[in-house]
Design a protein around this motif. Structure first.
Motif, PDB file in Angstrom:
ATOM      1  N   SER A  64      -3.345   1.971  38.660  1.00  9.40           N
ATOM      2  CA  SER A  64      -2.064   1.583  39.256  1.00  9.40           C
ATOM      3  C   SER A  64      -0.988   2.552  38.772  1.00  9.40           C
ATOM      4  O   SER A  64      -0.917   2.819  37.570  1.00  9.40           O
ATOM      5  CB  SER A  64      -1.757   0.149  38.805  1.00  9.40           C
ATOM      6  OG  SER A  64      -0.435  -0.211  39.122  1.00  9.40           O
ATOM      7  N   PHE A 110      -1.902   2.133  44.269  1.00 13.08           N
ATOM      8  CA  PHE A 110      -3.140   1.603  43.689  1.00 13.08           C
ATOM      9  C   PHE A 110      -4.310   2.435  44.186  1.00 13.08           C
ATOM     10  O   PHE A 110      -4.367   2.792  45.369  1.00 13.08           O
ATOM     11  CB  PHE A 110      -3.392   0.151  44.141  1.00 13.08           C
ATOM     12  CG  PHE A 110      -2.321  -0.828  43.760  1.00 13.08           C
ATOM     13  CD1 PHE A 110      -2.232  -1.319  42.468  1.00 13.08           C
ATOM     14  CD2 PHE A 110      -1.395  -1.253  44.698  1.00 13.08           C
ATOM     15  CE1 PHE A 110      -1.242  -2.229  42.109  1.00 13.08           C
ATOM     16  CE2 PHE A 110      -0.396  -2.167  44.359  1.00 13.08           C
ATOM     17  CZ  PHE A 110      -0.322  -2.651  43.063  1.00 13.08           C
ATOM     18  N   GLU A 111      -5.243   2.707  43.279  1.00 12.19           N
ATOM     19  CA  GLU A 111      -6.537   3.277  43.670  1.00 12.19           C
ATOM     20  C   GLU A 111      -7.574   2.254  43.248  1.00 12.19           C
ATOM     21  O   GLU A 111      -7.629   1.870  42.079  1.00 12.19           O
ATOM     22  CB  GLU A 111      -6.802   4.577  42.911  1.00 12.19           C
ATOM     23  CG  GLU A 111      -6.202   5.793  43.547  1.00 12.19           C
ATOM     24  CD  GLU A 111      -6.380   7.010  42.655  1.00 12.19           C
ATOM     25  OE1 GLU A 111      -7.416   7.114  41.959  1.00 12.19           O
ATOM     26  OE2 GLU A 111      -5.443   7.822  42.633  1.00 12.19           O
ATOM     27  N   TYR A 112      -8.367   1.808  44.212  1.00 15.47           N
ATOM     28  CA  TYR A 112      -9.346   0.745  43.948  1.00 15.47           C
ATOM     29  C   TYR A 112     -10.744   1.353  43.895  1.00 15.47           C
ATOM     30  O   TYR A 112     -11.185   1.978  44.856  1.00 15.47           O
ATOM     31  CB  TYR A 112      -9.314  -0.301  45.062  1.00 15.47           C
ATOM     32  CG  TYR A 112      -7.929  -0.819  45.408  1.00 15.47           C
ATOM     33  CD1 TYR A 112      -7.367  -1.882  44.704  1.00 15.47           C
ATOM     34  CD2 TYR A 112      -7.187  -0.252  46.449  1.00 15.47           C
ATOM     35  CE1 TYR A 112      -6.101  -2.368  45.037  1.00 15.47           C
ATOM     36  CE2 TYR A 112      -5.918  -0.737  46.782  1.00 15.47           C
ATOM     37  CZ  TYR A 112      -5.389  -1.787  46.072  1.00 15.47           C
ATOM     38  OH  TYR A 112      -4.145  -2.265  46.406  1.00 15.47           O
ATOM     39  N   HIS A 113     -11.431   1.165  42.753  1.00  9.69           N
ATOM     40  CA  HIS A 113     -12.794   1.697  42.638  1.00  9.69           C
ATOM     41  C   HIS A 113     -13.833   0.644  42.994  1.00  9.69           C
ATOM     42  O   HIS A 113     -14.884   0.947  43.514  1.00  9.69           O
ATOM     43  CB  HIS A 113     -13.016   2.263  41.238  1.00  9.69           C
ATOM     44  CG  HIS A 113     -11.910   3.204  40.835  1.00  9.69           C
ATOM     45  ND1 HIS A 113     -11.517   4.271  41.617  1.00  9.69           N
ATOM     46  CD2 HIS A 113     -11.072   3.208  39.764  1.00  9.69           C
ATOM     47  CE1 HIS A 113     -10.510   4.910  41.030  1.00  9.69           C
ATOM     48  NE2 HIS A 113     -10.220   4.275  39.907  1.00  9.69           N
ATOM     49  N   ARG A 114     -13.524  -0.614  42.700  1.00  8.78           N
ATOM     50  CA  ARG A 114     -14.332  -1.742  43.202  1.00  8.78           C
ATOM     51  C   ARG A 114     -13.401  -2.960  43.227  1.00  8.78           C
ATOM     52  O   ARG A 114     -12.423  -3.001  42.499  1.00  8.78           O
ATOM     53  CB  ARG A 114     -15.579  -1.985  42.357  1.00  8.78           C
ATOM     54  CG  ARG A 114     -15.334  -2.617  40.996  1.00  8.78           C
ATOM     55  CD  ARG A 114     -16.248  -3.839  40.822  1.00  8.78           C
ATOM     56  NE  ARG A 114     -16.374  -4.279  39.448  1.00  8.78           N
ATOM     57  CZ  ARG A 114     -15.664  -5.301  38.933  1.00  8.78           C
ATOM     58  NH1 ARG A 114     -14.726  -5.923  39.640  1.00  8.78           N
ATOM     59  NH2 ARG A 114     -15.878  -5.686  37.687  1.00  8.78           N
ATOM     60  N   PRO A 115     -13.675  -3.933  44.124  1.00  5.76           N
ATOM     61  CA  PRO A 115     -12.757  -5.073  44.213  1.00  5.76           C
ATOM     62  C   PRO A 115     -12.655  -5.843  42.892  1.00  5.76           C
ATOM     63  O   PRO A 115     -13.657  -6.021  42.191  1.00  5.76           O
ATOM     64  CB  PRO A 115     -13.375  -5.952  45.305  1.00  5.76           C
ATOM     65  CG  PRO A 115     -14.274  -5.046  46.084  1.00  5.76           C
ATOM     66  CD  PRO A 115     -14.769  -4.019  45.108  1.00  5.76           C
ATOM     67  N   PRO A 165      -3.066  -6.869  41.447  1.00  9.66           N
ATOM     68  CA  PRO A 165      -3.178  -6.156  40.161  1.00  9.66           C
ATOM     69  C   PRO A 165      -1.831  -5.790  39.527  1.00  9.66           C
ATOM     70  O   PRO A 165      -1.748  -5.631  38.307  1.00  9.66           O
ATOM     71  CB  PRO A 165      -3.963  -4.890  40.546  1.00  9.66           C
ATOM     72  CG  PRO A 165      -4.824  -5.342  41.678  1.00  9.66           C
ATOM     73  CD  PRO A 165      -3.933  -6.265  42.483  1.00  9.66           C
ATOM     74  N   THR A 181      -9.387   1.459  49.420  1.00 11.10           N
ATOM     75  CA  THR A 181      -9.674   2.307  48.266  1.00 11.10           C
ATOM     76  C   THR A 181      -8.378   2.898  47.710  1.00 11.10           C
ATOM     77  O   THR A 181      -8.337   3.348  46.573  1.00 11.10           O
ATOM     78  CB  THR A 181     -10.624   3.466  48.624  1.00 11.10           C
ATOM     79  OG1 THR A 181     -10.032   4.246  49.674  1.00 11.10           O
ATOM     80  CG2 THR A 181     -11.969   2.932  49.089  1.00 11.10           C
ATOM     81  N   ARG A 182      -7.328   2.878  48.519  1.00 16.30           N
ATOM     82  CA  ARG A 182      -6.054   3.439  48.076  1.00 16.30           C
ATOM     83  C   ARG A 182      -4.943   2.803  48.898  1.00 16.30           C
ATOM     84  O   ARG A 182      -5.108   2.575  50.101  1.00 16.30           O
ATOM     85  CB  ARG A 182      -6.069   4.949  48.296  1.00 16.30           C
ATOM     86  CG  ARG A 182      -4.860   5.662  47.774  1.00 16.30           C
ATOM     87  CD  ARG A 182      -5.139   7.175  47.689  1.00 16.30           C
ATOM     88  NE  ARG A 182      -3.914   7.863  47.317  1.00 16.30           N
ATOM     89  CZ  ARG A 182      -3.080   8.400  48.204  1.00 16.30           C
ATOM     90  NH1 ARG A 182      -3.339   8.361  49.491  1.00 16.30           N
ATOM     91  NH2 ARG A 182      -1.971   8.992  47.778  1.00 16.30           N
ATOM     92  N   PRO A 241      -4.574  -7.165  47.637  1.00 19.48           N
ATOM     93  CA  PRO A 241      -4.452  -5.783  47.143  1.00 19.48           C
ATOM     94  C   PRO A 241      -3.307  -5.514  46.149  1.00 19.48           C
ATOM     95  O   PRO A 241      -3.419  -4.607  45.331  1.00 19.48           O
ATOM     96  CB  PRO A 241      -4.256  -4.947  48.416  1.00 19.48           C
ATOM     97  CG  PRO A 241      -4.137  -5.893  49.550  1.00 19.48           C
ATOM     98  CD  PRO A 241      -4.613  -7.232  49.107  1.00 19.48           C
ATOM     99  N   LEU A 257      -9.761   0.165  38.574  1.00 19.40           N
ATOM    100  CA  LEU A 257      -8.533   0.276  39.338  1.00 19.40           C
ATOM    101  C   LEU A 257      -7.517   1.106  38.561  1.00 19.40           C
ATOM    102  O   LEU A 257      -7.448   1.013  37.339  1.00 19.40           O
ATOM    103  CB  LEU A 257      -8.014  -1.159  39.514  1.00 19.40           C
ATOM    104  CG  LEU A 257      -6.582  -1.426  39.877  1.00 19.40           C
ATOM    105  CD1 LEU A 257      -6.473  -1.480  41.394  1.00 19.40           C
ATOM    106  CD2 LEU A 257      -6.159  -2.761  39.306  1.00 19.40           C
TER     107      LEU A 257
END
Lengths: 165, 143
Positions: free
Chosen positions: A157, A105-110, A61, B82-83, A58, A155
């Motif tokens: 950051s 971090f905000e993850y929209h897809r891996p 990035p 997701t966060r 995680p 993503l």
């Protein structure tokens, strides 16, 4: 730099880069953050966990533009000048230290090995705080990483750091 | 492996993830410097660090966040976050024993997905908070 001049860098672009996500740096990074999950090393393990390719830890990035960053495929419309140097250069000349305040971090897809991502970092805030006779100058940058093929946002950051006098 | 994965039905408010503990060494800092590309000498060069007024080298904030990230993905599974957001409260020092603390704060549905909000922190053996933050993951349902 007076407060108003400090605020004037908000909205400016810091960097733009294109990175290729490679297996070696990803596996090596997993070791460095004490993660022994085979999913970061072995494609079979990644597939069993439901991925098409090896995913990244995680916090990878934050550092991915240090790897898989090749001169021949960098964007041509790079920002001119670096607003961070303009702000922090004069402060560092007088001493002090730069510290990491917050990270998000905000993850929209891996993110997975094989991805080619384009990211642009923009300054979204700056502010000052006084504490125990020291001045702290904060900067927040936001980097949005997009899939270079589809243009899809992958993503976001947010990096909050500060100079402490 | 998918059958073993954490599902929304397995999680309740107040649940705690397994604790990950780690005793910090200077080698951790060097390994993280190499793997991240962050060669700020304050994290590996004792001479530089003491000249800058620090008692010794100290850990990268992102190493701490990385350790917490490992504990999070050990719990919810890789690719589920997701966060993930933290504040770096205090530096970490060689020899300290760091422990992760992850507590489920809420379960909710967002865009028809099962989401879990967690509070997370990294503390030393005296209970001093080094990193504090929160994370959200989407989990599969069995139904």
């Amino acid at each position: 730099m007076p407060e108003a001049a400090t605020k004037s860098i908000i909205g400016r672009s810091v960097t733009k880069s294109k990175v290729v996500i490679e297996r070696g740096p990803v596996s090596n990074f997993a070791v460095a953050v004490c993660d022994s999950d085979p999913v970061y090393r072995d494609l079979e393990a990644a597939r069993e966990a439901g991925f098409d390719a090896i995913p990244v830890p995680p916090t990878f990035p934050f550092v991915m533009s240090n790897w898989g960053h090749f001169p021949e495929n960098q964007p041509v419309d790079l920002p001119s000048g670096n607003p961070l140097d303009e702000l922090l250069g004069p402060l560092m000349a007088k001493g002090g230290i730069i510290l990491h305040g917050e990270q998000e971090f905000e993850y929209h897809r891996p993110v997975v090995v094989g991805d080619v991502l384009t990211g642009e970092s923009i300054i979204i805030d700056t502010y000052r705080k006084e504490s125990k006779g020291r001045t702290m100058t904060f900067v927040v940058t936001e980097t949005v990483w997009k899939d270079d093929t589809t243009g899809e946002s992958i993503l976001t950051s947010r990096f909050n750091f500060f100079h402490r006098s | 492996m998918l059958e073993k994965a954490l599902h929304i039905e397995d999680v309740n408010e107040g649940d705690e993830a397994p604790v990950k503990s780690h005793r910090l060494t200077r080698t951790d800092f060097v390994r993280y410097a190499g793997a991240s590309g962050d060669y700020n000498p304050i994290h590996h060069d004792e001479t530089f660090a003491t000249a800058a007024g620090q008692p010794s080298v100290f850990g990268h904030g992102m190493f701490s966040m990385g350790l917490l990230g490992t504990a999070l993905t050990d719990y919810v599974g890789p690719g589920r976050l997701t966060r993930f957001r933290v504040r770096f409260a205090r530096p970490t020092w060689p020899g300290e024993e760091l422990r992760t603390k992850i507590v489920v704060k809420a379960k909710r549905v967002e865009h028809r997905k099962h989401m879990v909000d967690m509070d997370c922190s990294l503390v030393n053996s005296e209970g001093e908070v080094k990193v504090v933050g929160e994370a959200t993951a989407h989990l599969p349902g069995r139904a």
